[in-house]
Design a protein around this motif. Structure first.
Motif: not given
Length: 195
Positions: A61-73, A75-81, A114-121
């Protein structure tokens, strides 16, 4: 004919009531968790650890982990912007100060904490559930995905940090500033004391 429609409506009504009760209860506990960021993030860390252990033990399931990493990245950009990007939008009342003479305006995030946390969870929970379906276990050479993600992360963070430096904003606050008044001369010299 009315009896058949009535039976279908009566069968749907308990499901709709149960869904409504579940959504209301879920929202209640979500609202109660809002003032407790440390506990929320510890729960997310636990969910992330469970997901990582699942991927490690299944060895897939490495492709799922990769997609998860891209999604979290993402979200992080939205959180820092900032909510209003000075490069893209016309400056209005909610913009960042760009000169030292500008008045202070608080940093307003594009994606609140809060939305950052909720989306990551939610993302970790969905990814964890996806690991139970072999359909999503696409065979890939995971070191290439990892290297590509690290390069993407470094380039994206470099761009974000240069943006922060250019427009002079820091998206983090380390607690509230505390101001202390001057001590009065009477209290420090002991003259105002009555024995």
């Amino acid at each position: 004919m009315e009896g058949v429609g009535g039976d279908a409506a009566s069968a749907v009504a308990p499901l709709a009531k149960w869904r409504n009760d579940f959504v209301r209860t879920f929202q209640y506990y979500l609202d109660r968790s809002t003032p407790h960021p440390v506990q929320r993030w510890l729960g997310t860390l636990a969910a992330a650890t469970i997901y990582m252990l699942r991927v490690y033990y299944v060895q897939g399931f490495y492709i799922i982990s990769y997609g998860l990493g891209i999604y979290i990245l993402n979200l992080l950009i939205g959180f820092l912007s900032p909510k209003v990007d000075p490069e893209l939008e016309v400056l209005d009342g909610a913009s960042l100060p760009t000169r030292g003479s500008d008045e202070f305006r608080p940093f307003v995030r594009r994606l609140p904490e809060f939305k950052f946390w909720y989306s990551i969870t939610k993302a970790f929970c969905v990814a964890f559930l996806m690991t139970f379906f072999s359909l999503f276990d696409v065979p890939v050479f995971w070191p290439i995905l990892l290297c590509y993600w690290v390069v993407l992360f470094v380039l994206t963070m470099k761009r974000q940090i240069t943006h922060m430096i250019k427009y002079r904003y820091v998206p983090f606050s380390i607690g509230k500033q505390r101001y202390t008044g001057k001590k009065s001369a009477a209290s420090s010299s002991g003259r105002g004391r009555v024995d």
